[in-house]
Design a protein around this motif. Sequence first.
Motif, short mmCIF file in Angstrom:
data_model
loop_
_atom_site.label_atom_id
_atom_site.label_comp_id
_atom_site.label_asym_id
_atom_site.label_seq_id
_atom_site.Cartn_x
_atom_site.Cartn_y
_atom_site.Cartn_z
N THR A 154 0.83 -1.20 0.00
CA THR A 154 0.00 0.00 0.00
C THR A 154 0.87 1.25 0.00
OG1 THR A 154 -1.77 -1.16 1.16
CG2 THR A 154 -1.82 1.24 1.23
N ALA A 155 1.96 1.22 0.73
CA ALA A 155 2.87 2.38 0.76
C ALA A 155 3.44 2.66 -0.62
CB ALA A 155 3.99 2.13 1.77
N GLU A 156 3.79 1.61 -1.35
CA GLU A 156 4.32 1.79 -2.71
C GLU A 156 3.26 2.36 -3.63
OE1 GLU A 156 7.73 -1.73 -2.91
OE2 GLU A 156 5.62 -2.23 -3.29
N LEU A 157 2.03 1.87 -3.48
CA LEU A 157 0.94 2.40 -4.30
C LEU A 157 0.74 3.89 -4.03
CD1 LEU A 157 -1.51 2.13 -6.21
CD2 LEU A 157 -2.88 1.60 -4.17
N LEU A 158 0.72 4.28 -2.77
CA LEU A 158 0.48 5.68 -2.43
C LEU A 158 1.62 6.58 -2.92
CD1 LEU A 158 -1.09 5.33 1.12
CD2 LEU A 158 -2.26 5.77 -1.04
N GLU A 159 2.84 6.09 -2.86
CA GLU A 159 3.97 6.86 -3.39
C GLU A 159 3.82 7.07 -4.89
OE1 GLU A 159 8.87 6.71 -3.69
OE2 GLU A 159 7.77 5.04 -2.76
N LEU A 160 3.44 5.99 -5.60
CA LEU A 160 3.22 6.09 -7.04
C LEU A 160 2.05 7.01 -7.35
CD1 LEU A 160 3.65 5.24 -9.97
CD2 LEU A 160 2.39 3.11 -9.47
N TRP A 161 1.01 6.92 -6.55
CA TRP A 161 -0.17 7.74 -6.79
C TRP A 161 0.14 9.22 -6.54
CZ3 TRP A 161 -5.33 4.88 -5.79
CH2 TRP A 161 -6.34 5.45 -6.61
N GLY A 162 1.07 9.49 -5.64
CA GLY A 162 1.50 10.87 -5.43
C GLY A 162 2.13 11.43 -6.70
N LYS A 163 2.97 10.63 -7.36
CA LYS A 163 3.57 11.07 -8.63
C LYS A 163 2.49 11.25 -9.69
CE LYS A 163 6.67 7.71 -8.98
NZ LYS A 163 7.80 6.95 -9.56
N GLU A 164 1.51 10.35 -9.68
CA GLU A 164 0.39 10.44 -10.62
C GLU A 164 -0.38 11.75 -10.43
OE1 GLU A 164 -2.80 8.87 -13.23
OE2 GLU A 164 -0.71 8.36 -12.91
N ALA A 165 -0.71 12.04 -9.20
CA ALA A 165 -1.49 13.25 -8.92
C ALA A 165 -0.71 14.49 -9.31
CB ALA A 165 -1.87 13.29 -7.45
N SER A 166 0.58 14.51 -9.04
CA SER A 166 1.41 15.65 -9.40
C SER A 166 1.46 15.83 -10.91
CB SER A 166 2.82 15.46 -8.85
OG SER A 166 3.64 16.57 -9.17
N THR A 167 1.57 14.73 -11.65
CA THR A 167 1.62 14.80 -13.11
C THR A 167 0.30 15.32 -13.68
OG1 THR A 167 3.22 12.98 -13.23
CG2 THR A 167 1.95 13.45 -15.23
N ALA A 168 -0.82 14.77 -13.19
CA ALA A 168 -2.13 15.17 -13.71
C ALA A 168 -2.42 16.63 -13.40
CB ALA A 168 -3.21 14.27 -13.13
N LEU A 169 -2.16 17.05 -12.17
CA LEU A 169 -2.46 18.43 -11.79
C LEU A 169 -1.49 19.42 -12.43
CD1 LEU A 169 -3.44 17.85 -8.05
CD2 LEU A 169 -4.97 18.26 -10.00
N SER A 170 -0.26 18.97 -12.71
CA SER A 170 0.68 19.83 -13.44
C SER A 170 0.20 20.04 -14.87
CB SER A 170 2.08 19.21 -13.44
OG SER A 170 2.63 19.19 -12.14
N ALA A 171 -0.36 18.98 -15.48
CA ALA A 171 -0.91 19.12 -16.83
C ALA A 171 -2.06 20.11 -16.83
CB ALA A 171 -1.36 17.75 -17.35
N ARG A 172 -2.89 20.06 -15.80
CA ARG A 172 -3.99 21.02 -15.69
C ARG A 172 -3.46 22.45 -15.53
NH1 ARG A 172 -8.27 20.74 -10.83
NH2 ARG A 172 -6.57 21.84 -9.78
#
Length: 216
Positions: free
Chosen positions: A129-147
């Motif tokens: 779960t910790a690895e998923l949340l770390e990856l999801w943090g990168k995901e959220a940063s990428t998506a919101l940066s695109a916005r």
Amino acid sequence: MGSQLLMLILKIKESSTPGLDLPTFLSKVDGFLKGYSKASQVIHKFKVCGEPRVVAIFEVNNILGLERNMGGLSRIGIFDVTCIPLSHYESFATALGVDPSLTEISPQPLTKRFIYWLSFNVEYPGKTTAELLELWGKEASTALSARAAGTQLDLYKVIAERKVHVFIATDVPEEVDKLSFTLPLMQENGANVQIECRAVQHLEDYTTRIMTEKIQ
């Protein structure tokens, strides 16, 4: 009193109303989905292209307002209704440690020619779960940066589930593929992410144009 976000998915049961005039019927639906005073404010409302289905996002301060909306709808037709509790994706991103400059909560205008509704269902076999949340943090940063860079998208997370709903507007449909396949969750966990995509249109645009616009 706080508010909550809810997604309503309405599928019209056409078999219950033979000879249904769908454009006129959806004009009535549009009226009921305008919100009930300050108790329930609609953020987005779309017709799913080619389907007798409507999806809407509400910010609800008093659930009775939404229930009265639905009570009105039940008097004009029969629907299969799904109601999904959401949170702002920006709030989820904040909890993941994303740069605060990217996480201001503000529903985004979706004004470009094509709008798509993407549903992401994220599994994570082989990861903690910790690895998923770390990856999801990168995901959220990428998506919101695109916005922040100008991509028109609005994102919502389903509460207590690993699901995200995204609405994205573009003049070039291929940009949606480009964005989705470059996201960290797809790059590093793509085999475990299921995506469903539907084309949608603003419900008010549909109800106005379908009745008046000439097709060349």
